[in-house]
Design a protein around this motif. Structure first.
Motif, PDB file in Angstrom:
ATOM      1  N   PHE A   1      -7.859   2.400   5.628  1.00  0.00           N
ATOM      2  CA  PHE A   1      -7.053   3.559   6.016  1.00  0.00           C
ATOM      3  C   PHE A   1      -7.807   4.466   6.982  1.00  0.00           C
ATOM      4  O   PHE A   1      -8.964   4.786   6.778  1.00  0.00           O
ATOM      5  CB  PHE A   1      -6.675   4.359   4.763  1.00  0.00           C
ATOM      6  N   GLU A   2      -7.122   4.843   8.053  1.00  0.00           N
ATOM      7  CA  GLU A   2      -7.648   5.824   9.032  1.00  0.00           C
ATOM      8  C   GLU A   2      -6.500   6.728   9.440  1.00  0.00           C
ATOM      9  O   GLU A   2      -5.397   6.243   9.723  1.00  0.00           O
ATOM     10  CB  GLU A   2      -8.189   5.134  10.269  1.00  0.00           C
ATOM     11  N   HIS A   3      -6.762   8.040   9.494  1.00  0.00           N
ATOM     12  CA  HIS A   3      -5.734   8.982   9.946  1.00  0.00           C
ATOM     13  C   HIS A   3      -5.347   8.702  11.396  1.00  0.00           C
ATOM     14  O   HIS A   3      -6.178   8.299  12.201  1.00  0.00           O
ATOM     15  CB  HIS A   3      -6.230  10.429   9.845  1.00  0.00           C
TER      16      HIS A   3
ATOM     17  N   GLY B   1       1.907  -6.717   2.708  1.00  0.00           N
ATOM     18  CA  GLY B   1       3.318  -6.928   2.996  1.00  0.00           C
ATOM     19  C   GLY B   1       4.014  -5.677   3.478  1.00  0.00           C
ATOM     20  O   GLY B   1       4.911  -5.736   4.299  1.00  0.00           O
ATOM     21  N   ALA B   2       3.597  -4.528   2.971  1.00  0.00           N
ATOM     22  CA  ALA B   2       4.199  -3.259   3.366  1.00  0.00           C
ATOM     23  C   ALA B   2       3.185  -2.144   3.197  1.00  0.00           C
ATOM     24  O   ALA B   2       2.340  -2.193   2.304  1.00  0.00           O
ATOM     25  CB  ALA B   2       5.432  -2.964   2.521  1.00  0.00           C
ATOM     26  N   CYS B   3       3.286  -1.151   4.059  1.00  0.00           N
ATOM     27  CA  CYS B   3       2.447   0.040   3.954  1.00  0.00           C
ATOM     28  C   CYS B   3       3.346   1.259   4.046  1.00  0.00           C
ATOM     29  O   CYS B   3       4.036   1.463   5.044  1.00  0.00           O
ATOM     30  CB  CYS B   3       1.390   0.077   5.051  1.00  0.00           C
ATOM     31  N   LYS B   4       3.327   2.076   2.990  1.00  0.00           N
ATOM     32  CA  LYS B   4       4.164   3.266   2.933  1.00  0.00           C
ATOM     33  C   LYS B   4       3.409   4.530   3.331  1.00  0.00           C
ATOM     34  O   LYS B   4       3.925   5.618   3.149  1.00  0.00           O
ATOM     35  CB  LYS B   4       4.734   3.415   1.516  1.00  0.00           C
ATOM     36  N   VAL B   5       2.202   4.388   3.878  1.00  0.00           N
ATOM     37  CA  VAL B   5       1.376   5.539   4.235  1.00  0.00           C
ATOM     38  C   VAL B   5       1.537   5.815   5.731  1.00  0.00           C
ATOM     39  O   VAL B   5       0.810   5.270   6.569  1.00  0.00           O
ATOM     40  CB  VAL B   5      -0.105   5.308   3.848  1.00  0.00           C
ATOM     41  N   ALA B   6       2.493   6.648   6.067  1.00  0.00           N
ATOM     42  CA  ALA B   6       2.842   6.923   7.464  1.00  0.00           C
ATOM     43  C   ALA B   6       1.710   7.573   8.257  1.00  0.00           C
ATOM     44  O   ALA B   6       1.660   7.449   9.478  1.00  0.00           O
ATOM     45  CB  ALA B   6       4.089   7.797   7.531  1.00  0.00           C
TER      46      ALA B   6
ATOM     47  N   GLU C   1       4.623  -1.426   8.533  1.00  0.00           N
ATOM     48  CA  GLU C   1       3.824  -2.658   8.518  1.00  0.00           C
ATOM     49  C   GLU C   1       2.393  -2.312   8.920  1.00  0.00           C
ATOM     50  O   GLU C   1       2.171  -1.446   9.767  1.00  0.00           O
ATOM     51  CB  GLU C   1       4.387  -3.689   9.506  1.00  0.00           C
ATOM     52  N   CYS C   2       1.436  -3.000   8.346  1.00  0.00           N
ATOM     53  CA  CYS C   2       0.029  -2.788   8.692  1.00  0.00           C
ATOM     54  C   CYS C   2      -0.320  -3.665   9.892  1.00  0.00           C
ATOM     55  O   CYS C   2      -0.063  -4.859   9.893  1.00  0.00           O
ATOM     56  CB  CYS C   2      -0.854  -3.153   7.507  1.00  0.00           C
TER      57      CYS C   2
ATOM     58  N   VAL D   1       0.871  -1.168   0.000  1.00  0.00           N
ATOM     59  CA  VAL D   1       0.000   0.000   0.000  1.00  0.00           C
ATOM     60  C   VAL D   1       0.910   1.220   0.000  1.00  0.00           C
ATOM     61  O   VAL D   1       1.806   1.334   0.824  1.00  0.00           O
ATOM     62  CB  VAL D   1      -0.941   0.015   1.226  1.00  0.00           C
ATOM     63  N   GLY D   2       0.678   2.120  -0.947  1.00  0.00           N
ATOM     64  CA  GLY D   2       1.526   3.303  -1.070  1.00  0.00           C
ATOM     65  C   GLY D   2       0.744   4.467  -1.607  1.00  0.00           C
ATOM     66  O   GLY D   2      -0.449   4.586  -1.345  1.00  0.00           O
ATOM     67  N   GLY D   3       1.395   5.283  -2.395  1.00  0.00           N
ATOM     68  CA  GLY D   3       0.728   6.430  -2.976  1.00  0.00           C
ATOM     69  C   GLY D   3       0.817   7.652  -2.091  1.00  0.00           C
ATOM     70  O   GLY D   3       1.476   7.633  -1.063  1.00  0.00           O
ATOM     71  N   PRO D   4       0.135   8.716  -2.478  1.00  0.00           N
ATOM     72  CA  PRO D   4       0.133   9.933  -1.664  1.00  0.00           C
ATOM     73  C   PRO D   4      -0.445   9.668  -0.274  1.00  0.00           C
ATOM     74  O   PRO D   4      -1.261   8.766  -0.090  1.00  0.00           O
ATOM     75  CB  PRO D   4      -0.760  10.888  -2.450  1.00  0.00           C
ATOM     76  N   GLU D   5      -0.055  10.466   0.683  1.00  0.00           N
ATOM     77  CA  GLU D   5      -0.494  10.287   2.074  1.00  0.00           C
ATOM     78  C   GLU D   5      -2.006  10.216   2.229  1.00  0.00           C
ATOM     79  O   GLU D   5      -2.512   9.484   3.061  1.00  0.00           O
ATOM     80  CB  GLU D   5       0.051  11.417   2.948  1.00  0.00           C
ATOM     81  N   GLU D   6      -2.742  10.986   1.471  1.00  0.00           N
ATOM     82  CA  GLU D   6      -4.204  11.010   1.611  1.00  0.00           C
ATOM     83  C   GLU D   6      -4.893   9.994   0.712  1.00  0.00           C
ATOM     84  O   GLU D   6      -6.114   9.915   0.696  1.00  0.00           O
ATOM     85  CB  GLU D   6      -4.726  12.419   1.308  1.00  0.00           C
TER      86      GLU D   6
END
Length: 93
Positions: free
Chosen positions: A90-92, A56-61, A70-71, A27-32
């Motif tokens: 996704f949740e802020h 496997g990975a989440c790039k949305v900090a 990691e999710c 999971v990636g892309g822009p933060e929002e």
């Protein structure tokens, strides 16, 4: 690894009957906009038929489920947002 409970992106090569059949997605892309970076359209089916995918990975900090890239959500759902697939869990923070 967080399991993908449902995927509504039926034109993805890894999707069969609303289920993801790759070992893991990123999971990636822009933060929002937490996009499924593993999404691929192909004339050929991909993945492993008996496999149910995970994250496997989440790039949305900015996601509250993201811990050290990691999710940690129990399960996730993937679905369409505008013209691309997003992580609907996704949740802020």
């Amino acid at each position: 690894m967080s399991r993908i409970a449902e995927c509504d992106v039926t034109d993805c090569a890894y999707n069969k009957h609303n289920s993801c059949h790759t070992l893991a997605i990123t999971v990636g892309g822009p933060e929002e906009c937490p996009q499924c970076d593993t999404y691929v359209v192909s004339a050929h089916s991909g993945g492993i038929p008996d496999m149910h995918g995970g994250v496997g990975a989440c790039k949305v900090a900015s996601c509250k489920h993201n811990e050290l890239l990691e999710c940690n959500a129990f399960t996730v759902k993937i679905g369409w947002h505008q013209n691309h697939p997003d992580c609907r869990t996704f949740e802020h923070k």
